[in-house]
Motif scaffolding. Structure first.
Motif, PDB file in Angstrom:
ATOM      1  N   ASP A  14       0.834  -1.194   0.000  1.00  0.00           N
ATOM      2  CA  ASP A  14       0.000   0.000   0.000  1.00  0.00           C
ATOM      3  C   ASP A  14       0.874   1.251   0.000  1.00  0.00           C
ATOM      4  O   ASP A  14       1.764   1.408   0.842  1.00  0.00           O
ATOM      5  CB  ASP A  14      -0.907  -0.009   1.233  1.00  0.00           C
ATOM      6  N   GLY A  15       0.618   2.138  -0.947  1.00  0.00           N
ATOM      7  CA  GLY A  15       1.442   3.336  -1.065  1.00  0.00           C
ATOM      8  C   GLY A  15       1.363   4.227   0.159  1.00  0.00           C
ATOM      9  O   GLY A  15       2.371   4.824   0.568  1.00  0.00           O
ATOM     10  N   GLY A  16       0.202   4.331   0.754  1.00  0.00           N
ATOM     11  CA  GLY A  16       0.074   5.139   1.957  1.00  0.00           C
ATOM     12  C   GLY A  16       0.911   4.601   3.098  1.00  0.00           C
ATOM     13  O   GLY A  16       1.564   5.360   3.821  1.00  0.00           O
ATOM     14  N   LYS A  24      -0.550  11.489  -0.864  1.00  0.00           N
ATOM     15  CA  LYS A  24      -0.403  10.740  -2.106  1.00  0.00           C
ATOM     16  C   LYS A  24      -0.057  11.664  -3.276  1.00  0.00           C
ATOM     17  O   LYS A  24       0.679  11.275  -4.184  1.00  0.00           O
ATOM     18  CB  LYS A  24      -1.685   9.968  -2.405  1.00  0.00           C
ATOM     19  N   SER A  25      -0.575  12.884  -3.252  1.00  0.00           N
ATOM     20  CA  SER A  25      -0.296  13.822  -4.344  1.00  0.00           C
ATOM     21  C   SER A  25       1.191  14.084  -4.499  1.00  0.00           C
ATOM     22  O   SER A  25       1.658  14.467  -5.582  1.00  0.00           O
ATOM     23  CB  SER A  25      -1.029  15.149  -4.105  1.00  0.00           C
ATOM     24  N   GLN A  28       3.095   9.960  -5.218  1.00  0.00           N
ATOM     25  CA  GLN A  28       2.763   9.268  -6.470  1.00  0.00           C
ATOM     26  C   GLN A  28       3.561   9.807  -7.664  1.00  0.00           C
ATOM     27  O   GLN A  28       3.580   9.185  -8.725  1.00  0.00           O
ATOM     28  CB  GLN A  28       1.267   9.357  -6.751  1.00  0.00           C
ATOM     29  N   ALA A  33       0.755   4.633  -8.038  1.00  0.00           N
ATOM     30  CA  ALA A  33      -0.041   3.539  -7.481  1.00  0.00           C
ATOM     31  C   ALA A  33      -1.034   3.014  -8.511  1.00  0.00           C
ATOM     32  O   ALA A  33      -1.429   3.716  -9.448  1.00  0.00           O
ATOM     33  CB  ALA A  33      -0.793   4.026  -6.241  1.00  0.00           C
ATOM     34  N   ASP A  34      -1.451   1.753  -8.308  1.00  0.00           N
ATOM     35  CA  ASP A  34      -2.490   1.190  -9.165  1.00  0.00           C
ATOM     36  C   ASP A  34      -3.866   1.554  -8.601  1.00  0.00           C
ATOM     37  O   ASP A  34      -3.978   2.360  -7.667  1.00  0.00           O
ATOM     38  CB  ASP A  34      -2.313  -0.321  -9.325  1.00  0.00           C
ATOM     39  N   ASN A  36      -5.785   0.036  -6.749  1.00  0.00           N
ATOM     40  CA  ASN A  36      -5.957  -0.362  -5.351  1.00  0.00           C
ATOM     41  C   ASN A  36      -4.993   0.353  -4.410  1.00  0.00           C
ATOM     42  O   ASN A  36      -4.840  -0.049  -3.256  1.00  0.00           O
ATOM     43  CB  ASN A  36      -5.764  -1.881  -5.219  1.00  0.00           C
ATOM     44  N   ASN A  37      -4.348   1.396  -4.915  1.00  0.00           N
ATOM     45  CA  ASN A  37      -3.397   2.188  -4.136  1.00  0.00           C
ATOM     46  C   ASN A  37      -2.103   1.438  -3.828  1.00  0.00           C
ATOM     47  O   ASN A  37      -1.334   1.818  -2.947  1.00  0.00           O
ATOM     48  CB  ASN A  37      -4.005   2.694  -2.821  1.00  0.00           C
TER      49      ASN A  37
END
Length: 287
Positions: A14-16, A24-25, A28, A33-34, A36-37
């Motif tokens: 998970d990117g978060g 995320k801004s 990313q 991310a895809d 699903n993050n």
């Protein structure tokens, strides 16, 4: 001495979680991310051939966990330790030492495998010593509730039960010079207690195996700290110390978890230490 990248398999996280409080801004831009993050993550290990020793740094997740377990991590690609070792002319039985930066499952899971009839576990590298340090070993075998899900007993205890476990010395400060493995080790406590970052003198270069002190090139800004880190404020200080050393001394940073950048160098800028150049392992290890 010769160095070889050993790709143990890719996954997603998970990117978060990978960037903690960073929006995320921002993250990313470097780690897209895809839907699903989830972002791409590598488990890129390093093999050191030095005289009669073959030292493998980290071993990835391995393959002994359940389909349900692996389902959380969205495995992708065809890489494996065995295939990668074979590509370079080696077999897992050739490995003399397995050095574990720390004992989270995605760094040491491949160190242990099922026995033949799946009634128990055994070392996956039968001729190797397994290297940790006493303080991290205690941290991992008596885990806090935050990290308990990352320290899996089946990955860890068989190392000791086999008689193949060894501990490095501990430094007076952060840096252990000329360890028993033949390289210096930078110790960092922010991600997990006594994580070890190898510093390998290779030809005229210093190769730093970054483990989880710098998971990807996108984590270079100091506040970009993983949500997984147990002491994020300490990680901030450790990153600042290490990245300044890297910029001052032109370290080549070997990125274990960056699926798209293998080795980078960094430089001082008005915004702090930032990316300088990117390299493939072929660029550095074959010149």
């Amino acid at each position: 001495m010769q160095l070889y990248p050993i790709e143990s398999g890719n996954f997603k996280l998970d990117g978060g979680a990978m960037f903690g409080v960073v929006p995320k801004s921002l993250w990313q831009r470097t780690n897209p991310a895809d839907a699903n993050n989830m972002i791409d993550i590598a488990a890129r290990c390093l093999l050191i051939e030095d005289g009669n020793r073959l030292i493998l740094i980290d071993t990835g997740m391995g393959n002994k966990q359940s389909d349900k377990f692996f389902g959380y991590y969205f495995l992708w690609g065809d890489d494996s330790i065995d295939a990668s070792l074979k590509q370079h002319g080696f077999h897992r039985d050739d490995i003399t030492d397995v050095f574990m930066t720390h004992l989270h499952f995605d760094h040491c899971g491949g160190s242990i495998q099922w026995n033949k009839d799946k009634t128990g576990y055994e070392p996956a590298f039968k001729n190797a010593h397994y290297w940790s340090n006493s303080e991290h070993w205690q941290w991992a075998t008596q885990p806090n509730r935050r990290e308990k899900a990352s320290f899996l007993k089946e990955n860890i205890l068989p190392m000791e039960e086999s008689g193949q476990l060894k501990f490095t010395s501990l430094p007076e400060n952060r840096l252990l010079k000329n360890s028993a493995l033949g390289f210096d080790i930078f110790f960092a406590d922010g991600h997990t207690d006594k994580q070890m970052i190898p510093l390998i003198n290779y030809k005229d270069k210093t190769i730093a195996f970054m483990a989880d002190l710098l998971p990807t090139a996108g984590h270079l800004p100091l506040p970009f700290v993983m949500g997984y880190d147990t002491r994020p404020l300490l990680t901030l200080d450790e990153k600042e110390i290490f990245l300044n050393l890297a910029a001052d001394n032109n370290y080549y940073l070997f990125l274990e978890h960056d699926a798209h950048n293998q080795i980078i160098t960094v430089k001082h800028t008005d915004k702090g230490v930032r990316l300088d150049k990117t390299f493939t392992t072929h660029d550095i290890f074959t010149n």
